[in-house]
Design a protein around this motif. Structure first.
Motif, PDB file in Angstrom:
ATOM      1  N   MET A   1      -0.168 -20.395 -24.732  1.00 41.17           N
ATOM      2  CA  MET A   1      -0.733 -20.054 -23.202  1.00 41.17           C
ATOM      3  C   MET A   1      -0.293 -18.863 -22.955  1.00 41.17           C
ATOM      4  SD  MET A   1       0.069 -23.745 -21.208  1.00 41.17           S
ATOM      5  CE  MET A   1      -0.928 -23.646 -20.082  1.00 41.17           C
ATOM      6  N   VAL A   2      -1.329 -18.355 -22.092  1.00 35.78           N
ATOM      7  CA  VAL A   2      -1.039 -16.901 -21.378  1.00 35.78           C
ATOM      8  C   VAL A   2      -1.185 -17.010 -19.921  1.00 35.78           C
ATOM      9  CG1 VAL A   2      -2.325 -14.639 -21.463  1.00 35.78           C
ATOM     10  CG2 VAL A   2      -2.127 -15.825 -23.703  1.00 35.78           C
ATOM     11  N   PHE A   3      -0.359 -16.383 -19.396  1.00 32.36           N
ATOM     12  CA  PHE A   3      -0.109 -16.347 -17.900  1.00 32.36           C
ATOM     13  C   PHE A   3      -0.434 -15.043 -17.379  1.00 32.36           C
ATOM     14  CE2 PHE A   3       2.106 -19.938 -19.437  1.00 32.36           C
ATOM     15  CZ  PHE A   3       1.595 -21.095 -18.757  1.00 32.36           C
ATOM     16  N   GLN A   4      -0.902 -14.969 -16.121  1.00 29.60           N
ATOM     17  CA  GLN A   4      -1.140 -13.656 -15.621  1.00 29.60           C
ATOM     18  C   GLN A   4      -0.067 -13.721 -14.360  1.00 29.60           C
ATOM     19  OE1 GLN A   4      -3.525 -11.136 -16.255  1.00 29.60           O
ATOM     20  NE2 GLN A   4      -4.134 -12.610 -17.975  1.00 29.60           N
ATOM     21  N   VAL A   5       0.756 -12.551 -14.379  1.00 26.23           N
ATOM     22  CA  VAL A   5       1.738 -12.497 -13.609  1.00 26.23           C
ATOM     23  C   VAL A   5       1.780 -11.233 -12.922  1.00 26.23           C
ATOM     24  CG1 VAL A   5       4.270 -12.874 -13.534  1.00 26.23           C
ATOM     25  CG2 VAL A   5       3.208 -14.145 -15.206  1.00 26.23           C
ATOM     26  N   GLU A   6       1.940 -11.298 -11.730  1.00 22.97           N
ATOM     27  CA  GLU A   6       1.932 -10.032 -11.023  1.00 22.97           C
ATOM     28  C   GLU A   6       3.579  -9.555 -10.395  1.00 22.97           C
ATOM     29  OE1 GLU A   6      -0.833  -8.371  -7.500  1.00 22.97           O
ATOM     30  OE2 GLU A   6       0.476  -9.917  -6.884  1.00 22.97           O
ATOM     31  N   ILE A   7       3.862  -8.562 -10.637  1.00 15.92           N
ATOM     32  CA  ILE A   7       5.114  -8.119  -9.961  1.00 15.92           C
ATOM     33  C   ILE A   7       4.710  -6.755  -9.017  1.00 15.92           C
ATOM     34  CG2 ILE A   7       7.180  -6.707 -10.831  1.00 15.92           C
ATOM     35  CD1 ILE A   7       6.670  -7.915 -13.638  1.00 15.92           C
ATOM     36  N   SER A   8       5.389  -6.997  -7.776  1.00 18.55           N
ATOM     37  CA  SER A   8       5.161  -5.955  -6.788  1.00 18.55           C
ATOM     38  C   SER A   8       6.364  -5.471  -6.219  1.00 18.55           C
ATOM     39  CB  SER A   8       4.007  -6.659  -5.746  1.00 18.55           C
ATOM     40  OG  SER A   8       2.965  -6.979  -6.264  1.00 18.55           O
ATOM     41  N   GLU A   9       6.606  -4.370  -6.303  1.00 17.55           N
ATOM     42  CA  GLU A   9       7.756  -3.690  -5.667  1.00 17.55           C
ATOM     43  C   GLU A   9       7.283  -2.861  -4.276  1.00 17.55           C
ATOM     44  OE1 GLU A   9      10.681  -2.607  -9.376  1.00 17.55           O
ATOM     45  OE2 GLU A   9       9.785  -1.008  -8.270  1.00 17.55           O
ATOM     46  N   THR A  10       8.154  -3.227  -3.297  1.00 23.80           N
ATOM     47  CA  THR A  10       7.936  -2.500  -2.022  1.00 23.80           C
ATOM     48  C   THR A  10       9.158  -1.649  -1.783  1.00 23.80           C
ATOM     49  OG1 THR A  10       7.434  -4.667  -0.953  1.00 23.80           O
ATOM     50  CG2 THR A  10       7.937  -2.905   0.613  1.00 23.80           C
ATOM     51  N   LEU A  11       8.317  -0.481  -1.404  1.00 25.18           N
ATOM     52  CA  LEU A  11       9.305   1.044  -1.028  1.00 25.18           C
ATOM     53  C   LEU A  11       8.908   1.093   0.229  1.00 25.18           C
ATOM     54  CD1 LEU A  11       8.579   3.172  -4.181  1.00 25.18           C
ATOM     55  CD2 LEU A  11      10.407   1.569  -3.808  1.00 25.18           C
ATOM     56  N   GLN A  12       9.902   1.720   1.013  1.00 30.85           N
ATOM     57  CA  GLN A  12       9.958   1.991   2.520  1.00 30.85           C
ATOM     58  C   GLN A  12      10.903   3.189   3.000  1.00 30.85           C
ATOM     59  OE1 GLN A  12       9.468  -1.610   4.823  1.00 30.85           O
ATOM     60  NE2 GLN A  12      10.843  -0.565   6.235  1.00 30.85           N
ATOM     61  N   ARG A  13      10.174   3.787   3.782  1.00 25.21           N
ATOM     62  CA  ARG A  13      10.972   4.927   4.374  1.00 25.21           C
ATOM     63  C   ARG A  13      10.595   5.277   5.868  1.00 25.21           C
ATOM     64  NH1 ARG A  13      10.923  10.794   1.447  1.00 25.21           N
ATOM     65  NH2 ARG A  13      11.899   9.340  -0.101  1.00 25.21           N
ATOM     66  N   ILE A  14      11.434   5.476   6.687  1.00 26.95           N
ATOM     67  CA  ILE A  14      11.115   5.716   8.099  1.00 26.95           C
ATOM     68  C   ILE A  14      11.268   7.449   8.091  1.00 26.95           C
ATOM     69  CG2 ILE A  14      11.865   5.533  10.588  1.00 26.95           C
ATOM     70  CD1 ILE A  14      12.549   2.916   9.754  1.00 26.95           C
ATOM     71  N   VAL A  15       9.863   7.940   8.660  1.00 28.45           N
ATOM     72  CA  VAL A  15      10.028   9.509   8.945  1.00 28.45           C
ATOM     73  C   VAL A  15       9.735   9.833  10.189  1.00 28.45           C
ATOM     74  CG1 VAL A  15       8.414  11.388   8.245  1.00 28.45           C
ATOM     75  CG2 VAL A  15       8.656   9.564   6.690  1.00 28.45           C
ATOM     76  N   SER A  16      10.688  10.715  10.779  1.00 30.01           N
ATOM     77  CA  SER A  16      10.447  11.315  12.073  1.00 30.01           C
ATOM     78  C   SER A  16       9.776  12.539  12.098  1.00 30.01           C
ATOM     79  CB  SER A  16      11.943  11.668  12.659  1.00 30.01           C
ATOM     80  OG  SER A  16      12.725  10.443  12.701  1.00 30.01           O
ATOM     81  N   ILE A  17       8.821  12.410  13.039  1.00 27.17           N
ATOM     82  CA  ILE A  17       7.760  13.686  13.058  1.00 27.17           C
ATOM     83  C   ILE A  17       7.554  14.046  14.605  1.00 27.17           C
ATOM     84  CG2 ILE A  17       5.747  12.265  12.765  1.00 27.17           C
ATOM     85  CD1 ILE A  17       4.871  14.715  11.035  1.00 27.17           C
ATOM     86  N   GLU A  18       7.436  15.072  14.950  1.00 22.53           N
ATOM     87  CA  GLU A  18       6.787  15.422  16.218  1.00 22.53           C
ATOM     88  C   GLU A  18       5.468  15.807  16.433  1.00 22.53           C
ATOM     89  OE1 GLU A  18       8.998  18.716  18.527  1.00 22.53           O
ATOM     90  OE2 GLU A  18      10.766  18.169  17.602  1.00 22.53           O
ATOM     91  N   ALA A  19       4.775  14.939  17.344  1.00 23.39           N
ATOM     92  CA  ALA A  19       3.478  15.372  17.580  1.00 23.39           C
ATOM     93  C   ALA A  19       2.801  14.770  18.875  1.00 23.39           C
ATOM     94  CB  ALA A  19       2.733  13.975  16.521  1.00 23.39           C
ATOM     95  N   GLU A  20       1.703  15.251  19.179  1.00 24.43           N
ATOM     96  CA  GLU A  20       1.331  15.110  20.675  1.00 24.43           C
ATOM     97  C   GLU A  20       0.621  13.534  20.730  1.00 24.43           C
ATOM     98  OE1 GLU A  20      -1.413  18.126  22.005  1.00 24.43           O
ATOM     99  OE2 GLU A  20      -0.199  19.676  21.043  1.00 24.43           O
ATOM    100  N   SER A  21       0.289  12.810  19.697  1.00 26.09           N
ATOM    101  CA  SER A  21       0.087  11.312  20.050  1.00 26.09           C
ATOM    102  C   SER A  21       0.398  10.466  18.672  1.00 26.09           C
ATOM    103  CB  SER A  21      -1.425  11.396  20.150  1.00 26.09           C
ATOM    104  OG  SER A  21      -2.143  11.754  19.164  1.00 26.09           O
ATOM    105  N   GLU A  22       0.527   9.176  18.964  1.00 25.96           N
ATOM    106  CA  GLU A  22       0.635   8.375  17.711  1.00 25.96           C
ATOM    107  C   GLU A  22      -0.236   8.712  16.491  1.00 25.96           C
ATOM    108  OE1 GLU A  22       0.652   4.114  18.390  1.00 25.96           O
ATOM    109  OE2 GLU A  22       2.029   4.417  19.930  1.00 25.96           O
TER     110      GLU A  22
END
Length: 55
Positions: A1-22
């Motif tokens: 039998m052959v199976f389809q297996v998905e591997i997902s990795e989550t990367l995340q970083r918070i970046v500070s930036i000055e701006a006039e609006s969101e």
């Protein structure tokens, strides 16, 4: 039998930036990411998910 297996990795970083609006902050960081000024690395690792696809 052959199976389809998905591997997902989550990367995340918070970046500070000055701006006039969101929206301006969002666009500035999006452009920095596209231009590879911000590159997520293994130190930004948060989680791994493994899922088997069923037909």
């Amino acid at each position: 039998m052959v199976f389809q297996v998905e591997i997902s990795e989550t990367l995340q970083r918070i970046v500070s930036i000055e701006a006039e609006s969101e929206n301006a902050a969002y666009l500035a960081v999006k452009n920095m990411y596209r231009n590879e000024e911000i590159v997520l690395a293994d130190s930004d690792y948060i989680d791994t998910e493994i899922e088997i696809f069923k037909e």
